[in-house]
Design an enzyme around this catalytic site. Structure first.
Site, mmCIF file in Angstrom:
data_model
loop_
_atom_site.group_PDB
_atom_site.id
_atom_site.type_symbol
_atom_site.label_atom_id
_atom_site.label_comp_id
_atom_site.label_asym_id
_atom_site.label_seq_id
_atom_site.Cartn_x
_atom_site.Cartn_y
_atom_site.Cartn_z
ATOM 1 N N SER A 136 0.867 -1.182 0.000
ATOM 2 C CA SER A 136 0.000 0.000 0.000
ATOM 3 C C SER A 136 0.897 1.223 0.000
ATOM 4 O O SER A 136 2.070 1.134 0.403
ATOM 5 C CB SER A 136 -0.839 -0.004 1.282
ATOM 6 N N TYR B 122 -2.454 -0.805 10.443
ATOM 7 C CA TYR B 122 -2.345 -0.991 8.983
ATOM 8 C C TYR B 122 -0.994 -0.491 8.476
ATOM 9 O O TYR B 122 -0.300 -1.172 7.722
ATOM 10 C CB TYR B 122 -3.500 -0.239 8.316
HETATM 11 P P1 NAD Z 1 -11.617 -5.952 0.036
HETATM 12 O O1 NAD Z 1 -12.184 -5.738 1.391
HETATM 13 O O2 NAD Z 1 -12.459 -5.653 -1.158
HETATM 14 O O3 NAD Z 1 -11.084 -7.437 -0.100
HETATM 15 C C1 NAD Z 1 -10.361 -8.054 0.932
HETATM 16 C C2 NAD Z 1 -10.350 -9.540 0.711
HETATM 17 O O4 NAD Z 1 -9.648 -10.150 1.803
HETATM 18 C C3 NAD Z 1 -11.741 -10.158 0.683
HETATM 19 O O5 NAD Z 1 -11.771 -11.194 -0.271
HETATM 20 C C4 NAD Z 1 -11.891 -10.718 2.091
HETATM 21 O O6 NAD Z 1 -12.810 -11.811 2.187
HETATM 22 C C5 NAD Z 1 -10.465 -11.186 2.324
HETATM 23 N N1 NAD Z 1 -10.167 -11.414 3.727
HETATM 24 C C6 NAD Z 1 -10.326 -10.576 4.785
HETATM 25 N N2 NAD Z 1 -9.960 -11.217 5.928
HETATM 26 C C7 NAD Z 1 -9.561 -12.453 5.572
HETATM 27 C C8 NAD Z 1 -9.076 -13.573 6.282
HETATM 28 N N3 NAD Z 1 -8.932 -13.559 7.625
HETATM 29 N N4 NAD Z 1 -8.775 -14.692 5.603
HETATM 30 C C9 NAD Z 1 -8.926 -14.750 4.243
HETATM 31 N N5 NAD Z 1 -9.384 -13.724 3.520
HETATM 32 C C10 NAD Z 1 -9.690 -12.586 4.173
HETATM 33 O O7 NAD Z 1 -10.259 -5.106 0.028
HETATM 34 P P2 NAD Z 1 -9.336 -4.551 -1.161
HETATM 35 O O8 NAD Z 1 -9.454 -3.087 -1.152
HETATM 36 O O9 NAD Z 1 -9.542 -5.307 -2.407
HETATM 37 O O10 NAD Z 1 -7.904 -4.875 -0.546
HETATM 38 C C11 NAD Z 1 -7.068 -5.922 -0.990
HETATM 39 C C12 NAD Z 1 -5.638 -5.632 -0.547
HETATM 40 O O11 NAD Z 1 -5.202 -4.425 -1.163
HETATM 41 C C13 NAD Z 1 -5.458 -5.455 0.949
HETATM 42 O O12 NAD Z 1 -4.250 -6.054 1.369
HETATM 43 C C14 NAD Z 1 -5.377 -3.949 1.110
HETATM 44 O O13 NAD Z 1 -4.657 -3.575 2.247
HETATM 45 C C15 NAD Z 1 -4.661 -3.580 -0.176
HETATM 46 N N6 NAD Z 1 -4.842 -2.179 -0.563
HETATM 47 C C16 NAD Z 1 -6.071 -1.686 -0.824
HETATM 48 C C17 NAD Z 1 -6.213 -0.357 -1.179
HETATM 49 C C18 NAD Z 1 -7.527 0.262 -1.492
HETATM 50 O O14 NAD Z 1 -7.580 1.494 -1.603
HETATM 51 N N7 NAD Z 1 -8.581 -0.495 -1.657
HETATM 52 C C19 NAD Z 1 -5.073 0.465 -1.238
HETATM 53 C C20 NAD Z 1 -3.833 -0.080 -0.959
HETATM 54 C C21 NAD Z 1 -3.731 -1.410 -0.616
#
Ligand code: NAD
Length: 261
Positions: free
Chosen positions: A143, A156
């Site tokens: 991130s 985080y």
């Molecule tokens: P999201 O909430 O849409 O998806 C998260 C996924 O992780 C889901 O499939 C959920 O079921 C799964 N998950 C959560 N807890 C879990 C567990 N204990 N075991 C197995 N699966 C689990 O989130 P996203 O925005 O798609 O984020 C995905 C990744 O990208 C994360 O690591 C997040 O930190 C990173 N990220 C997101 C953003 C953003 O702006 N959305 C920015 C930077 C980084």
């Protein structure tokens, strides 16, 4: 179909970025293990859709990324069922927004477990096979918060900075085995994870929903646009290609210019 015959595990791929990554890898011909929580019927629809649309094997594994034994079992099952794990995308992640003095201890522990330790456990389990086959791609979804901080996101930011360190160590250890390890560091991507933190940020900063979107989220991004899940997935596919064989130990930003400031 540059990834035909490769087998990929994408953690946290029932939603958002992970789902887009699983679909993009399958589009390139990779078999995929999808993982994460959600409505079983919805998950089955996604799994079957990937298999049918792209003509690959798609498996769902419900392992909880906060549980080391379940993580090891997931990698073992993937190797048994598909024959190997060639591509590992550590993507599962959660967020919690709170001032540090009120930050719930169980949320700290949970975020460290899912956003950092889970990647240690998947890499630890998948590495022997990758080393033996002398080919592997590890992509850690970090991130912008692996490079810079924001207030109210203690766990985080700590976990993502930790992931960037883990990534570098793994890259060095595996450098001569044809295995690369890289972080991708998105800025704000419009997914359920971002949508869910809006109410807490409204509360923590005493703002309206529109103010959170414009003045907090997009304020950080010079382009004033959200990154799309497809853009992040395309970078994952590139890192898995032969063209990216010499990219390892990197932390690649895809953040609309956020960390240039
Ligand atoms: P999201 O909430 O849409 O998806 C998260 C996924 O992780 C889901 O499939 C959920 O079921 C799964 N998950 C959560 N807890 C879990 C567990 N204990 N075991 C197995 N699966 C689990 O989130 P996203 O925005 O798609 O984020 C995905 C990744 O990208 C994360 O690591 C997040 O930190 C990173 N990220 C997101 C953003 C953003 O702006 N959305 C920015 C930077 C980084």
């Amino acid at each position: 179909m540059s990834l035909a015959k490769r087998n990929a595990v994408v953690t946290g791929s029932t939603s958002g970025i992970g789902l887009a990554c699983a679909r993009a890898l399958a589009k390139e011909g990779a078999n995929v293990v999808i993982n994460g929580f959600g409505d079983p019927a919805e998950i089955e629809k996604e799994r079957a859709g990937i298999a049918e649309e792209f003509g690959v094997t798609a498996i769902y594994d419900g392992a909880d990324m906060s549980k080391p034994e379940e993580i090891a079992a997931m990698i073992a099952r993937a190797e048994q069922t598909l024959g190997s794990v060639d591509i590992l995308v550590n993507n599962a992640g959660i967020q919690f927004v709170s001032p540090i003095e009120e930050f719930p201890i169980e949320k700290w522990n949970q975020i460290l477990a899912i956003n950092l330790s889970a990647s240690f456990h998947t890499i630890r389990a998948a590495t022997p096979g990758m080393k033996a086959r002398r080919w592997g791609r590890i992509v850690n979804m970090a991130s912008a918060h692996s490079l810079v901080a924001s207030p109210f996101k203690a766990a985080y930011v700590a976990a993502k900075h930790g992931l960037a360190g883990l990534n570098k160590t793994v890259a060095l250890e595996l450098a001569t085995f044809g295995v690369t390890a890289n972080c991708i560091s998105p800025g704000y991507v419009w997914t359920p994870l971002v949508e869910r933190q809006i109410p807490d940020t409204m509360k923590a900063r005493n703002l309206t929903r529109e103010q959170v979107i414009d003045d907090v989220l997009l304020q950080a991004q010079p382009t004033k646009q959200f990154v799309t899940v497809e853009q992040v997935a395309a970078l994952v596919v590139f890192l898995c290609s032969d063209a990216a064989a010499q990219i390892t130990g990197s932390n690649i930003s895809i953040d609309g210019g956020w960390t240039a400031a």
